[in-house]
Scaffold this motif. Structure first.
Motif, mmCIF file in Angstrom:
data_model
loop_
_atom_site.group_PDB
_atom_site.id
_atom_site.type_symbol
_atom_site.label_atom_id
_atom_site.label_comp_id
_atom_site.label_asym_id
_atom_site.label_seq_id
_atom_site.Cartn_x
_atom_site.Cartn_y
_atom_site.Cartn_z
ATOM 1 N N GLU A 212 7.748 19.207 -9.702
ATOM 2 C CA GLU A 212 8.317 20.460 -9.195
ATOM 3 C C GLU A 212 9.203 21.122 -10.253
ATOM 4 N N GLY A 213 9.985 20.295 -10.947
ATOM 5 C CA GLY A 213 10.840 20.821 -11.996
ATOM 6 C C GLY A 213 10.043 21.428 -13.142
ATOM 7 N N ALA A 214 8.945 20.763 -13.518
ATOM 8 C CA ALA A 214 8.108 21.273 -14.609
ATOM 9 C C ALA A 214 7.413 22.574 -14.205
ATOM 10 N N LEU A 215 7.018 22.665 -12.930
ATOM 11 C CA LEU A 215 6.332 23.865 -12.440
ATOM 12 C C LEU A 215 7.309 24.980 -12.070
ATOM 13 N N GLY A 216 8.554 24.617 -11.777
ATOM 14 C CA GLY A 216 9.523 25.595 -11.321
ATOM 15 C C GLY A 216 9.289 26.043 -9.891
ATOM 16 N N VAL A 217 8.643 25.184 -9.090
ATOM 17 C CA VAL A 217 8.303 25.517 -7.697
ATOM 18 C C VAL A 217 8.539 24.285 -6.829
ATOM 19 N N LYS A 218 9.084 24.470 -5.651
ATOM 20 C CA LYS A 218 9.259 23.386 -4.695
ATOM 21 C C LYS A 218 7.999 23.226 -3.852
ATOM 22 N N ALA A 219 7.673 21.991 -3.529
ATOM 23 C CA ALA A 219 6.463 21.724 -2.763
ATOM 24 C C ALA A 219 6.766 21.526 -1.289
ATOM 25 N N GLU A 220 5.866 22.021 -0.454
ATOM 26 C CA GLU A 220 5.888 21.663 0.968
ATOM 27 C C GLU A 220 5.103 20.365 1.104
ATOM 28 N N LYS A 221 5.707 19.352 1.713
ATOM 29 C CA LYS A 221 5.116 18.025 1.740
ATOM 30 C C LYS A 221 4.722 17.626 3.156
ATOM 31 N N ILE A 222 3.519 17.080 3.288
ATOM 32 C CA ILE A 222 3.048 16.522 4.553
ATOM 33 C C ILE A 222 2.882 15.024 4.347
ATOM 34 N N MET A 223 3.636 14.221 5.070
ATOM 35 C CA MET A 223 3.597 12.772 4.897
ATOM 36 C C MET A 223 2.405 12.175 5.638
ATOM 37 N N ARG A 224 1.686 11.318 4.927
ATOM 38 C CA ARG A 224 0.513 10.648 5.481
ATOM 39 C C ARG A 224 0.639 9.141 5.296
ATOM 40 N N PRO A 225 -0.054 8.339 6.138
ATOM 41 C CA PRO A 225 -0.042 6.891 5.941
ATOM 42 C C PRO A 225 -0.849 6.489 4.699
ATOM 43 N N MET A 226 -0.682 5.248 4.302
ATOM 44 C CA MET A 226 -1.419 4.708 3.156
ATOM 45 C C MET A 226 -2.914 4.812 3.404
ATOM 46 N N GLN A 227 -3.662 5.167 2.363
ATOM 47 C CA GLN A 227 -5.119 5.240 2.488
ATOM 48 C C GLN A 227 -5.761 3.899 2.143
ATOM 49 N N PRO A 228 -6.918 3.598 2.742
ATOM 50 C CA PRO A 228 -7.607 2.349 2.410
ATOM 51 C C PRO A 228 -7.883 2.258 0.909
ATOM 52 N N GLY A 229 -7.643 1.074 0.363
ATOM 53 C CA GLY A 229 -7.917 0.840 -1.052
ATOM 54 C C GLY A 229 -6.737 1.077 -1.966
ATOM 55 N N ASP A 230 -5.711 1.815 -1.490
ATOM 56 C CA ASP A 230 -4.538 2.076 -2.317
ATOM 57 C C ASP A 230 -3.649 0.837 -2.391
ATOM 58 N N VAL A 231 -2.867 0.748 -3.461
ATOM 59 C CA VAL A 231 -1.876 -0.309 -3.576
ATOM 60 C C VAL A 231 -0.484 0.319 -3.535
ATOM 61 N N THR A 232 0.515 -0.484 -3.159
ATOM 62 C CA THR A 232 1.865 0.036 -2.978
ATOM 63 C C THR A 232 2.531 0.356 -4.310
ATOM 64 N N SER A 233 2.396 -0.554 -5.284
ATOM 65 C CA SER A 233 3.121 -0.394 -6.544
ATOM 66 C C SER A 233 2.316 -0.954 -7.706
ATOM 67 N N VAL B 210 -7.390 -11.979 -8.142
ATOM 68 C CA VAL B 210 -8.455 -12.506 -7.289
ATOM 69 C C VAL B 210 -8.501 -11.843 -5.913
ATOM 70 N N ALA B 211 -7.693 -10.796 -5.702
ATOM 71 C CA ALA B 211 -7.641 -10.183 -4.372
ATOM 72 C C ALA B 211 -7.720 -8.661 -4.467
ATOM 73 N N PRO B 212 -8.840 -8.109 -4.970
ATOM 74 C CA PRO B 212 -8.966 -6.651 -5.051
ATOM 75 C C PRO B 212 -8.996 -6.034 -3.657
ATOM 76 N N VAL B 213 -8.389 -4.843 -3.521
ATOM 77 C CA VAL B 213 -8.378 -4.174 -2.220
ATOM 78 C C VAL B 213 -9.279 -2.937 -2.218
ATOM 79 N N SER B 214 -10.055 -2.750 -3.285
ATOM 80 C CA SER B 214 -11.038 -1.667 -3.319
ATOM 81 C C SER B 214 -12.253 -2.141 -4.101
ATOM 82 N N LEU B 215 -13.396 -1.511 -3.829
ATOM 83 C CA LEU B 215 -14.597 -1.847 -4.595
ATOM 84 C C LEU B 215 -14.407 -1.502 -6.069
ATOM 85 N N TYR B 216 -13.716 -0.387 -6.338
ATOM 86 C CA TYR B 216 -13.439 -0.024 -7.734
ATOM 87 C C TYR B 216 -12.753 -1.178 -8.455
ATOM 88 N N ALA B 217 -11.705 -1.731 -7.851
ATOM 89 C CA ALA B 217 -10.991 -2.854 -8.464
ATOM 90 C C ALA B 217 -11.899 -4.055 -8.640
#
Length: 325
Positions: free
Chosen positions: A267-288, A151-158
């Motif tokens: 990364e293991g499947a691709l055989g390449v390490k990623a450079e990561k840029i950390m960003r805050p949670m986006q509107p509409g996303d859920v934690t888990s 009863v508590a959707p956090v996005s229009l899609y939901a």
């Protein structure tokens, strides 16, 4: 061939193509419908459709599911008795940018299929819902249960997906035809959607570009391999509820994985390490997300077969061949 044709909406989509293939594999006749919109590269949809159109027993119809007259004619004129309704406008973030696309595809489109099923005497309508209907809530116990409040959707899609469930509940009660709603949990695998994180990350990592990791990497998802999803869809299709009943089932892996662990596995499947840029949670996303699958298991014997490592390795193998082919 086994009886009347099965209508699969969204057949040029990721889950739709795989579902249609599984049904064809067991001798069913399948009518696919898709509008081939440009939410992501239509060439991928065209390639999926071409793969299906090479198969005996398959026919693709290019149409908009929100065209209620077209959907009614398709069901009635072809004697369709079973529908697997997978077409929808997907994407949590895109629903913030383009909300009216969700009104048409998800709400009007679902209603069109309900009306077509009512007039066509359909014996079972199976449709796609989403784990997003559970909202943003902490993981506890054995996962999200179908009986938990939604009863508590956090996005229009939901919100549109929960609305579809309520519409189906009302039509089952009013008109008697059995319906089953499927709450999918983060589907991935070959022929997947380019807007999904694992797909877009693969492109960027392979190209040596940094990836943006939202939620500071603290999110987790119940990643579910496409073959396991199709096991659930076909299992439910073969077990319709009673006349006038509407049931909802989770289809997930029942093993939530942290976003950083998913990236490490990729990364293991691709055989390449990623450079990561950390960003805050986006509107509409859920934690888990975390699927309790006891109800589906009791109905069909469903058990996921593909751990994340094996599934991502299969995806990367397909992706490399597709991107270079």
């Amino acid at each position: 061939m086994m009886g009347s044709p099965i209508l699969v909406t969204g057949a040029a989509g990721f889950i739709g193509m795989h579902t249609a293939e599984r049904l064809l594999d067991r001798g069913e006749t399948v009518i696919g419908v898709d509008n081939f919109n440009d939410y992501y590269d239509p060439r991928l949809k065209a390639a999926r459709a071409a793969r299906l159109e090479r198969r005996p027993g398959f026919r693709m119809v290019r149409a908009d599911i929100a065209d209620s007259a077209a959907m009614k004619a398709l069901v009635v004129d072809n004697g369709v008795e079973r529908i697997v309704h997978l077409a929808a406008q997907a994407g949590v973030r895109y629903s913030i940018q383009n909300p009216f696309a969700y009104e048409r595809s998800n709400l009007a489109g679902h209603l069109s299929l309900l009306e077509a099923a009512r007039h066509g005497g359909v014996r079972h309508l199976v449709y796609a819902s989403s784990s997003s209907v559970y909202g943003d809530r902490p993981i506890s116990g054995d996962g999200f249960k179908e009986s938990d409040p939604a009863v508590a959707p956090v996005s229009l899609y939901a919100a549109t997906k929960r609305s579809c469930e309520l519409m189906s509940q009302s039509y089952a009660a009013l008109y008697g035809f059995p319906q089953s709603g499927l709450r999918f949990f983060t589907v991935y695998g070959p022929w997947g959607r380019p807007d999904m994180a694992y797909y877009s990350f693969s492109r960027k990592i392979a190209a040596g570009e940094p990836i943006e990791v939202y939620g500071e990497g603290r999110m987790s998802r119940d990643f579910t391999y496409i073959d396991d999803i199709v096991d659930g869809i076909v299992g439910v299709l073969d077990h319709p509820p009673a006349h006038g009943a509407h049931e909802i089932y989770n289809i997930g892996d029942n093993q939530p994985v942290g976003l950083m662990e998913m990236i490490s596995t990729l990364e293991g499947a691709l055989g390449v390490k990623a450079e990561k840029i950390m960003r805050p949670m986006q509107p509409g996303d859920v934690t888990s997300t975390y699927a309790d699958i006891d109800k589906l298991h009791a109905l069909t014997g469903y058990r996921p077969r593909y751990p994340l490592k094996a599934g991502l390795e299969r995806f990367v193998e397909w992706w490399r061949a597709f991107e270079t082919g």
